[in-house]
Design a protein around this motif. Structure first.
Motif, mmCIF file in Angstrom:
data_model
loop_
_atom_site.group_PDB
_atom_site.id
_atom_site.type_symbol
_atom_site.label_atom_id
_atom_site.label_comp_id
_atom_site.label_asym_id
_atom_site.label_seq_id
_atom_site.Cartn_x
_atom_site.Cartn_y
_atom_site.Cartn_z
ATOM 1 N N ASP A 19 0.831 -1.212 0.000
ATOM 2 C CA ASP A 19 0.000 0.000 0.000
ATOM 3 C C ASP A 19 0.859 1.253 0.000
ATOM 4 O O ASP A 19 0.551 2.237 -0.694
ATOM 5 N N ASN A 22 2.319 1.663 -3.508
ATOM 6 C CA ASN A 22 1.295 2.165 -4.431
ATOM 7 C C ASN A 22 1.025 3.643 -4.205
ATOM 8 O O ASN A 22 0.848 4.416 -5.153
ATOM 9 N N GLU A 23 0.985 4.070 -2.966
ATOM 10 C CA GLU A 23 0.750 5.476 -2.637
ATOM 11 C C GLU A 23 1.901 6.340 -3.150
ATOM 12 O O GLU A 23 1.681 7.404 -3.731
ATOM 13 N N ALA A 26 1.694 6.588 -6.951
ATOM 14 C CA ALA A 26 0.570 7.390 -7.437
ATOM 15 C C ALA A 26 0.961 8.848 -7.597
ATOM 16 O O ALA A 26 0.444 9.553 -8.469
#
Length: 192
Positions: A19, A22-23, A26
C-alpha cells in the motif's frame, strides 16, 4: 530493491508495504506529458462520443417524418448495396474456387487462390500456382518413375521408352521427356 529504490527516489523506505509503495507511485509521473500532445484523454473521448450520440438522437427527433423516411431509405439502400457487394464477391470467389478445384487444386488452396484473385493479390495467386505446378510435376515424375521398366541387363538391347515419353509429353514435363528421348537414343545407338 535497487530498482524500486531508484523508481521511488526520496519516497523509498526500507520495508515498505504494498500500500505504501502504491501510494508513493501514485504521486510520481513516469511519462513526459508533452509526448501526449496528439492524444485525447479517454474521459474526453467518452464524453464527446456520448454527446455525438445524443445529438444524433436529437437530430433524428427533429427531422420531419419525410426526412426520417428519406434517412431510413438511405440507410436501407446503403445496407443493400453492401450486401450486394458481399454476395457478388462470394459468387465470384465460388466460381473461381470451382475452376481451381477442377484443375486439381485442393479445397484450401483453391479457396485461397480464388480470394486472392478476386482481391487482385497477384503475388499470392502466383505463389500458390507455382506450388501447385511444382507438386504436379513431382507427382507426375514419381508416377512415371514408378511405371518405368527396369534398366536392361546384360546383352538385352530392345528398350522402348515411347510410352514413358508420351506420358511425360502429355503431362507437360518436357524435362523428363527429353531425358527419356536421350535414353532411347543411347539404347538405339548401343543396339547397332
Amino acid at each position: 530493491m535497487a530498482d524500486l529504490q531508484s523508481l521511488l527516489g526520496e519516497s523509498f523506505k526500507e520495508g515498505m508495504t504494498l500500500d505504501e509503495i502504491n501510494e508513493a507511485l501514485a504521486s510520481r509521473e513516469f511519462m513526459d506529458k508533452s509526448e501526449l500532445s496528439g492524444y485525447v484523454p479517454k474521459s474526453m473521448f467518452d464524453k464527446a462520443s456520448t454527446e455525438a450520440a445524443d445529438y444524433k438522437k436529437k437530430w433524428r427527433g427533429a427531422l420531419s417524418e419525410a426526412d426520417q423516411k428519406a434517412q431510413d431509405e438511405l440507410e436501407k439502400q446503403t445496407a443493400m448495396e453492401n450486401e450486394l457487394k458481399k454476395l457478388r464477391r462470394e459468387s465470384a470467389i465460388s466460381g473461381y474456387e470451382k475452376n481451381y478445384i477442377s484443375l486439381g487444386y485442393d479445397e484450401k488452396s483453391a479457396k485461397e487462390v480464388a480470394e486472392a484473385m478476386y482481391d487482385g493479390d497477384m503475388e499470392t495467386v502466383f505463389r500458390i500456382q507455382k506450388k501447385q505446378q511444382d507438386d504436379f510435376a513431382k507427382a507426375t515424375e514419381s508416377r512415371l518413375m514408378k511405371n518405368m521398366s527396369n534398366a536392361p541387363s546384360g546383352n538385352q538391347v530392345d528398350v522402348d521408352y515411347s510410352k514413358q515419353i508420351a506420358e511425360a509429353q502429355a503431362s507437360g514435363n518436357m524435362v523428363l521427356a527429353a531425358a527419356l528421348i536421350r535414353q532411347q537414343a543411347d539404347a538405339n545407338k548401343n543396339k547397332k
